[in-house]
Design an enzyme around this catalytic site. Structure first.
Site, PDB file in Angstrom:
ATOM      1  CB  ALA A 106      -0.960   0.003   1.195  1.00 39.67           C
ATOM      2  CB  ALA A 107       4.048   2.367   1.425  1.00 40.65           C
ATOM      3  N   PRO A 108       3.123   4.441  -0.966  1.00 39.40           N
ATOM      4  CG  PRO A 108       3.490   6.498  -2.017  1.00 39.40           C
ATOM      5  CD  PRO A 108       3.603   5.017  -2.244  1.00 39.40           C
ATOM      6  N   GLY A 109       0.464   5.119  -0.446  1.00 40.98           N
ATOM      7  CA  GLY A 109      -0.935   5.255  -0.063  1.00 40.98           C
ATOM      8  C   GLY A 109      -1.855   5.848  -1.110  1.00 40.98           C
ATOM      9  CE  LYS A 111      -2.430   1.801  -8.012  1.00 44.04           C
ATOM     10  NZ  LYS A 111      -1.055   2.292  -7.709  1.00 44.04           N
ATOM     11  CG  ASP A 174      -0.234  -0.912  -6.994  1.00 40.91           C
ATOM     12  OD1 ASP A 174      -0.235  -1.158  -8.215  1.00 40.91           O
ATOM     13  OD2 ASP A 174       0.200   0.156  -6.510  1.00 40.91           O
ATOM     14  CB  CYS A 227       3.587   1.062 -12.615  1.00 36.01           C
ATOM     15  SG  CYS A 227       4.993   0.835 -11.559  1.00 36.01           S
TER      16      CYS A 227
END
Ligand code: SAM
Length: 449
Positions: A106-109, A111, A174, A227
Site C-alpha cells: 500500500a505505501a505510500p498510499g 490507492k 499493486d 506499473c
C-alpha cells in the site's frame, strides 16, 4: 536512453507501434491530483482538465510546488498518477462499499486513500506495507485523508494468508514490479531494469499472490496491478493465477476514447502513455472460484482488550465528534484511538496478531490531569469543528505552523485552538497565556522549503 533489451522486447510485444511508446517515454510526465471529498472546490494557478475515469481526478498543466500549499498538507488532495486512478472503475464495477478490503502493497498510499474514500462510512480498509521505512508515510497519508476507516499494518503477505483465511471481500495487490511504466518519471527505474530483473519481479509477484490468496473469500475480488508493460509480470502471472489458484477474469467497462488497450489474450488492461494520458499501468480484476468454505470467524482475543479510559474523558472526547456513535474507542498507553464501531469485534481481533501502525484515528491523549485532542482528529472528516475555537491562518502563518515554528497569534482565547487555512483544519495549537504551543506533529513537519 532506454535499455536495449527493453526496446527489443517491446518491439516484439507492440510491433511498429513500439516507436510511439518510446517517443512518449522521452516526453514530460503529466501531473495529476485526486481531490479529497473533505473539500468542495480547489483552485490552482494553472489550467486543469478532468481525468475521465475518476470523478475527483484532475490533470494540472504544470507541476506546482506542492510543499508550499498548506491544503496539500491538510490532505485536501493526493498527487497521484492518473492511470492508477482507474482502480476506482474496478471498485465501482465489482466491489460493494460495504466491504472489508486489503490493500496489500500500500505505501505510500495513493490507492489506499482512493479505496478509503470509496468505502466511506460503510467499509473497512486494511492498508498494509511490508517495508518498514515506507509504512510511516502510508500511515501519515491515511490519517490526513481523514476517513477513520483504515487500519495501517506492517505484515508480510503470508501472515494474511495464514491468519486471515477467507476474511477479505476484496484484495488489491499493486505489486512491486520492474517499473517500465515509470521510465519517464523515474530514471532509477531505467537504470535498474534488466531482463533478469523482470523475471525476478514476476517470480516475486507470484509468491506474493500465493501467500495472500487464502485471505480472499471464495467469490471475492482480486485486483492485480503493476506499473510495467511486459507480459511476464502481467498477463502470464494472471494466467498462472487463474490456472493454479482458481479464479476467473472479470471484464471492465471503459470508454474506448480513453485509449486503454486490452491485454494479450484478453487478459487485463494496459495503459500505454502514447495512447492514454497517464503513466504506464496494467490492471486485471479476478473473481476467486466460489466453493464451500468456512467463513472467517472472529475469535475472542487471547489478551484482554485494553482498559477503557475514565468515563469523563470518554464523554469529553465524544463531544469532539459529529457522530460519536459511529466510533469505538480504545486506550493504548495514554492514547485514545477511535475506529469504526461497526467493525469493533473484527478490529479488536486483528489487533491481537497483526502489527498495527495506526488504527482509525488518534482521538485524544491523557495529558496531566486532562485529555487533549490528537493531531489526526483535526484531519478527520467527522471532526465537530464547533468543539474548538477556530483560528484562520494566512499563507505565511500556515507554512510557519507546518514547519513547527513558534506561533504569535493575536487576540486568541486560552486553551486548545483549531488552526485553519482557507476554512480547512491544519491542526491544533494551545494558548497557555504567555505563548501558544505549536502541536503539529514533529515527524510530519515541513523540513525543506
Ligand atoms: N499501492 C501503492 C500506491 O498506490 O501508493 C504503491 C505500491 S508499490 C507499486 C509496491 C509496494 O510493494 C511498495 O511499497 C513496496 O515496498 C512493497 N513491496 C516490496 N516488496 C514486497 C513484498 N515482497 N511483498 C509485499 N509488498 C512488497
Amino acid at each position: 536512453m532506454l535499455p536495449l533489451d527493453f526496446t527489443d522486447s517491446m518491439r516484439q510485444q507492440l510491433g511498429a507501434e513500439a516507436d510511439d511508446l518510446f517517443r512518449s517515454l522521452q516526453a514530460e510526465p503529466s501531473c495529476s491530483i485526486r481531490l479529497n471529498d473533505k473539500i468542495d472546490v480547489l483552485t490552482f494557478d494553472c489550467d486543469t482538465d478532468e481525468v475521465p475515469w475518476h470523478i475527483d481526478g484532475y490533470y494540472l498543466s504544470e507541476r506546482p510546488q506542492f510543499t508550499l500549499d498548506p491544503l496539500f498538507h491538510a490532505g485536501c488532495y493526493y498527487v497521484q498518477e492518473a492511470s492508477s486512478m482507474f482502480i476506482e472503475q474496478a471498485l465501482e464495477q465489482y466491489v460493494q462499499p460495504e466491504s472489508v478490503v486489503l490493500d496489500l502493497c500500500a505505501a505510500p498510499g495513493g490507492k489506499s486513500t482512493l479505496i478509503s474514500q470509496y468505502l466511506g462510512e460503510q467499509g473497512l480498509l486494511l492498508a498494509n506495507e511490508v517495508v518498514r521505512q515506507r509504512v510511516f508515510i502510508l500511515s501519515e497519508n491515511i490519517q490526513k485523508w481523514g476517513n477513520g476507516n483504515t487500519i495501517v499494518t506492517h505484515n508480510a503477505p503470508s501472515e494474511f494468508g495464514e491468519k486471515c483465511r477467507n476474511l477479505f471481500d476484496c484484495i488489491l495487490v499493486d505489486a512491486p514490479c520492474s517499473g517500465e511504466g515509470m521510465f519517464r518519471k523515474d530514471m532509477q527505474a531505467r537504470e535498474e531494469w534488466s531482463l533478469k530483473q523482470v523475471q525476478l519481479c514476476a517470480e516475486r509477484q507470484r509468491s506474493i499472490l500465493m501467500d495472500v490468496w487464502d485471505a480472499l473469500k471464495p467469490g471475492g475480488v482480486l485486483i492485480y496491478s503493476t506499473c510495467t508493460f511486459n507480459r511476464q509480470e502481467n498477463e502470464q502471472n494472471v494466467q498462472w493465477l487463474c490456472e493454479c489458484l482458481g479464479a476467473d477474469i472479470l471484464p471492465l467497462d471503459y470508454d474506448p476514447s480513453w485509449g486503454i488497450q486490452e491485454g494479450h489474450g484478453g487478459i487485463g488492461y494496459h495503459f500505454y502513455p502514447h495512447l492514454t494520458r497517464g503513466e504506464g499501468f496494467y490492471v486485471c480484476c479476478l473473481r476467486k472460484h466460489q466453493e464451500d468454505f468456512a467463513p472467517f470467524r472472529v475469535k475472542a482475543p487471547k489478551k484482554p482488550t485494553p482498559a477503557p479510559l475514565h468515563p469523563e474523558y470518554i464523554q469529553e472526547m465524544q463531544k469532539w465528534l459529529q457522530h460519536p456513535e459511529r466510533w469505538a474507542i480504545r486506550l493504548t498507553d495514554r492514547f485514545a484511538t477511535a475506529y469504526p464501531a461497526k467493525y469493533k469485534e473484527l478490529i479488536d481481533y486483528l489487533y491481537t496478531f497483526l502489527t498495527c501502525i495506526s488504527c482509525g484515528f488518534g482521538l485524544g491523549e491523557e495529558r496531566g490531569k486532562g485529555i487533549a485532542p490528537q493531531h489526526s482528529l483535526s484531519m478527520l472528516k467527522d471532526l465537530k469543528r464547533e468543539a474548538f475555537h477556530a483560528v484562520p491562518l494566512n499563507h505565511e502563518q500556515a507554512l510557519s505552523y507546518l514547519r513547527t515554528e513558534a506561533l504569535s497569534l493575536e487576540n486568541v482565547p486560552l486553551g486548545m485552538l483549531l488552526l485553519t487555512y482557507e476554512g480547512v483544519p491544519l491542526g491544533f495549537a494551545k494558548n497557555v497565556g504567555n505563548r501558544q504551543n505549536n502541536l503539529y506533529p514533529n515527524e510530519w513537519r515541513i523540513r525543506h522549503l
